[in-house]
Design an enzyme around this catalytic site. Structure first.
Site, PDB file in Angstrom:
ATOM      1  N   CYS A 229      -5.665  -2.549   3.143  1.00  0.00           N
ATOM      2  CA  CYS A 229      -5.330  -2.660   4.141  1.00  0.00           C
ATOM      3  C   CYS A 229      -6.728  -2.704   4.932  1.00  0.00           C
ATOM      4  O   CYS A 229      -7.139  -3.767   5.216  1.00  0.00           O
ATOM      5  CB  CYS A 229      -4.521  -1.276   4.832  1.00  0.00           C
TER       6      CYS A 229
ATOM      7  N   GLU B 152       0.842  -1.250  -0.038  1.00  0.00           N
ATOM      8  CA  GLU B 152       0.179  -0.352  -0.150  1.00  0.00           C
ATOM      9  C   GLU B 152       1.173   1.059   0.101  1.00  0.00           C
ATOM     10  O   GLU B 152       1.691   0.786   0.821  1.00  0.00           O
ATOM     11  CB  GLU B 152      -1.503  -0.295   1.417  1.00  0.00           C
TER      12      GLU B 152
ATOM     13  N   LYS C 148      -9.594   2.507  -2.513  1.00  0.00           N
ATOM     14  CA  LYS C 148      -9.640   1.594  -1.070  1.00  0.00           C
ATOM     15  C   LYS C 148     -11.107   2.286  -0.196  1.00  0.00           C
ATOM     16  O   LYS C 148     -11.700   3.383  -0.071  1.00  0.00           O
ATOM     17  CB  LYS C 148      -8.887   2.509  -0.525  1.00  0.00           C
TER      18      LYS C 148
END
Length: 377
Positions: free
Chosen positions: A249, A134, A208
């Site tokens: 994440c 990331e 995300k």
């Protein structure tokens, strides 16, 4: 005789854990079923004294005959709406994956060149799929995201990071899950993962979904939503190395997303992620194994390497987890490249060992994939 047999098949005795038809209980059950002993001495003698295997075989057949009835009553297919998609048959069932745990600096050009070198090294070691961390082209901070952001849709001149990924995927004939970079789209910024096929084509872009907004007093406070916008769509993509779901994440904390990917037929979920020194030791491996074992598929994570002098210090420990929740490969916090084997035949094996999809209680609960549901005619 009829009443004795009826008592054996009563609702109480049909409990498969306590049933007299269980090999663990059949002797005591027969001993205490005097009516059977008296009425059918030949049956008792055959079962108890001569050939207990006959009774065990009967027990197995009895249980297998009950299974479809139980499954039908529990409506497992209704536990997913729309119904889950069968696992597809990929062109490659066994291959090597490379996880490139990179040390990120404030020098963007250096980060891009360094990432390219790591990808080439992983491919040279046989990796057909390479995953990056990331935010690998930029420091991880709200101040840095606007400065390092790239307009991916505007082409290679506006996005040198994805231009490199496209070129190296094409030259090396590999699939790349390109970690994530800050993406500029109009007046908004996203934390975005790009996936490239073996021809260098951009085949998926995941923004995300769950932004990293946390506050642990005395430990860490980070509010991604101060600069970033949340993505609006789950991302699953068919590649040369199977069907892959993408999360970034913080997305890993939300099991519903992984469940949706599993219901869409994913073989593997890739999570580029940068957990920190507070949550990393406690949750990083735990969450990976949970997503893998709950959904009986592979999970791969890739973190930046740890830089103790950075404003945000990553935990590291990039990892590959198998469909039984087993850690197949991992590393420590330093810069490293992990090469590990993925064998999709193990997914079917584990799902046969533990047939969870056939045991769900659709009569009690349901996961709704809103995107798929709304796309139906």
């Amino acid at each position: 005789m009829k009443s004795a047999i009826s008592s054996l098949f009563s609702s109480k005795n049909c409990n498969l854990h306590n049933s007299p038809f269980s090999p663990f209980h059949y002797r005591s059950s027969i001993l205490h079923t005097k009516s059977i002993t008296h009425l059918c001495p030949n049956l008792y003698s055959n079962i108890y004294k001569k050939n207990p295997c006959n009774f065990i075989n009967f027990d197995k057949k009895f249980k297998s005959s009950l299974a479809p009835i139980m499954a039908s009553a529990f409506k497992p297919e209704q536990a997913r709406a729309p119904p889950a998609i069968p696992l597809p048959h990929p062109s490659v069932t066994k291959f090597k994956i490379g996880l490139c745990q990179l040390l990120v600096t404030a020098d963007k050009e250096r980060n891009i060149a360094h990432a390219r070198k790591a990808i080439e090294e992983a491919a040279g070691k046989g990796a057909q799929l390479v995953v990056l961390p990331e935010i690998w082209n930029s420091p991880y901070s709200n101040d840095s995201f606007p400065v390092y952001a790239e307009d991916i849709d505007a082409g290679s001149n506006s996005s040198p990071s994805t231009a490199m990924l496209s070129e190296v995927a094409r030259l090396l004939k590999i699939t790349i899950v390109g970690g994530s970079i800050p993406e500029r789209y109009g007046d908004q910024l996203y934390n975005t993962c790009c996936v490239f096929d073996t021809e260098g084509k951009l085949i998926a872009k995941h923004r995300k979904i769950h932004l990293f907004d946390i506050d642990i007093p005395g430990k860490i406070t980070f509010i991604e939503s101060r600069t970033l916008t949340a993505g609006q769509s789950p991302t699953i993509v068919d590649t040369e190395v199977g069907r892959i779901g993408i999360g970034i994440c913080y997305d890993i904390r939300f099991q519903e997303l992984a469940m949706i990917y599993a219901a869409r037929g994913a073989h593997l979920i890739c999570y580029p992620g940068a957990f920190n020194m507070t949550t990393g030791p406690l949750h990083w491996e735990l969450l990976q194994r949970a997503r893998a074992v709950d959904n009986q598929l592979y999970v791969a994570t890739c973190s930046p390497a740890r830089d103790v002098g950075a404003g945000y210090v990553a935990w590291g420990h990039s990892t590959l987890v198998g469909p039984f929740g087993e850690v197949l490969a991992t590393t420590e916090h330093e810069q490293d490249i992990i090469i590990a084997e993925i064998d999709y035949s193990l997914i079917e094996q584990r799902r046969t060992n533990l047939p969870l999809t056939k045991q769900r209680r659709g009569d009690l609960y349901q996961l709704v994939d809103i995107q798929r549901l709304n796309s139906q005619p």
